[in-house]
Design an enzyme around this catalytic site. Structure first.
Site, PDB file in Angstrom:
ATOM      1  N   HIS A   1       0.831  -1.204   0.000  1.00 43.16           N
ATOM      2  CA  HIS A   1       0.000   0.000   0.000  1.00 43.16           C
ATOM      3  C   HIS A   1       0.870   1.261   0.000  1.00 43.16           C
ATOM      4  O   HIS A   1       0.684   2.165  -0.832  1.00 43.16           O
ATOM      5  CB  HIS A   1      -0.908  -0.017   1.234  1.00 43.16           C
ATOM      6  CG  HIS A   1      -1.830   1.152   1.349  1.00 43.16           C
ATOM      7  ND1 HIS A   1      -3.190   1.041   1.134  1.00 43.16           N
ATOM      8  CD2 HIS A   1      -1.613   2.459   1.661  1.00 43.16           C
ATOM      9  CE1 HIS A   1      -3.752   2.228   1.305  1.00 43.16           C
ATOM     10  NE2 HIS A   1      -2.809   3.103   1.620  1.00 43.16           N
ATOM     11  N   GLU A   2       1.822   1.336   0.918  1.00 43.26           N
ATOM     12  CA  GLU A   2       2.662   2.528   1.021  1.00 43.26           C
ATOM     13  C   GLU A   2       3.621   2.635  -0.166  1.00 43.26           C
ATOM     14  O   GLU A   2       3.898   3.736  -0.656  1.00 43.26           O
ATOM     15  CB  GLU A   2       3.431   2.527   2.344  1.00 43.26           C
ATOM     16  CG  GLU A   2       2.549   2.551   3.586  1.00 43.26           C
ATOM     17  CD  GLU A   2       1.572   3.715   3.611  1.00 43.26           C
ATOM     18  OE1 GLU A   2       1.872   4.778   3.029  1.00 43.26           O
ATOM     19  OE2 GLU A   2       0.490   3.563   4.217  1.00 43.26           O
TER      20      GLU A   2
ATOM     21  N   HIS B   1       1.756   4.218  -3.060  1.00 45.25           N
ATOM     22  CA  HIS B   1       1.703   5.679  -2.931  1.00 45.25           C
ATOM     23  C   HIS B   1       3.033   6.304  -3.370  1.00 45.25           C
ATOM     24  O   HIS B   1       3.057   7.260  -4.156  1.00 45.25           O
ATOM     25  CB  HIS B   1       1.445   6.072  -1.470  1.00 45.25           C
ATOM     26  CG  HIS B   1       0.032   5.895  -1.018  1.00 45.25           C
ATOM     27  ND1 HIS B   1      -1.060   6.309  -1.749  1.00 45.25           N
ATOM     28  CD2 HIS B   1      -0.471   5.373   0.138  1.00 45.25           C
ATOM     29  CE1 HIS B   1      -2.168   6.040  -1.084  1.00 45.25           C
ATOM     30  NE2 HIS B   1      -1.837   5.458   0.063  1.00 45.25           N
TER      31      HIS B   1
END
Length: 201
Positions: free
Chosen positions: A15-16, A19
């Site tokens: 997820h990170e 980003h």
């Protein structure tokens, strides 16, 4: 518990990274310069969030720093950077569902249990992060799409939005707000995955 920890580590890390990678592709080197453009979980874990994962089975990652002033197309980039995280969890859940379907009956029990946890937790994170409350990605998407004068007001009242969000999540009110969303959205997404893969069996 081990399956929860492994699933969360994978989910948070991807997820990170999503980003950070999307921001980098749109011209913002902030996350890259801070060592966040990596799939090494160590670089994405929040100390307190990690402790909560170990003792309570839930937690959070360290948010990726983003400087929207570096984007070549700030509005489009802002939306896509915010959306990248939840979509990465959606993709993990989709792949895990496929692995479940195509290895069912031949995979070890622990592998099936891990995949089931990967599906459920990543769909949960996908839905949860799209809720329109700060500091979640859903709120950032709305913020980037809003006209400038609305965005200013959103920034002014953001602290109250965080408070409302915490009340809705961590008090009995969640039974009437957050939980009904999850009870509908999560089974719907998982059911959709299963329907897709059932076409191949």
């Amino acid at each position: 518990m081990p399956f929860v920890i492994i699933s969360l580590l994978v989910a948070f890390t991807v997820h990170e990274f999503a980003h950070a990678y999307t921001a980098y592709k749109f011209g913002d080197d902030t996350a890259k310069d801070q060592g966040r453009l990596t799939l090494n979980p160590v670089h994405h874990l929040d100390p307190i969030g990690t402790i909560f994962i170990l003792i309570a089975g839930f937690g959070w990652a360290r948010p990726v720093p983003v400087n929207r002033r570096n984007f070549r197309n700030p509005k489009l980039a802002g939306v896509l950077v915010s959306l990248a995280g939840p979509l990465s969890n959606f993709l993990i859940a989709f792949i895990a569902t496929g692995l479940l379907f195509f290895t069912i009956g031949s995979a070890p029990v622990f592998f099936v249990q891990l995949l089931n946890m990967m599906v459920w937790l990543n769909v949960l994170l996908f839905v949860f992060n799209l809720l329109p409350f700060p500091p979640l990605d859903g709120y950032r998407i709305i913020e980037d799409l809003a006209p400038p004068h609305i965005r200013v007001k959103m920034t002014q009242y953001e602290q109250y939005g965080v408070l409302i969000f915490l009340i809705l999540v961590f008090t009995p009110l969640d039974r009437f707000t957050i939980q009904p969303i999850f009870s509908v959205a999560i089974p719907a997404v998982i059911g959709g995955f299963q329907s897709i893969f059932s076409l191949f069996l």
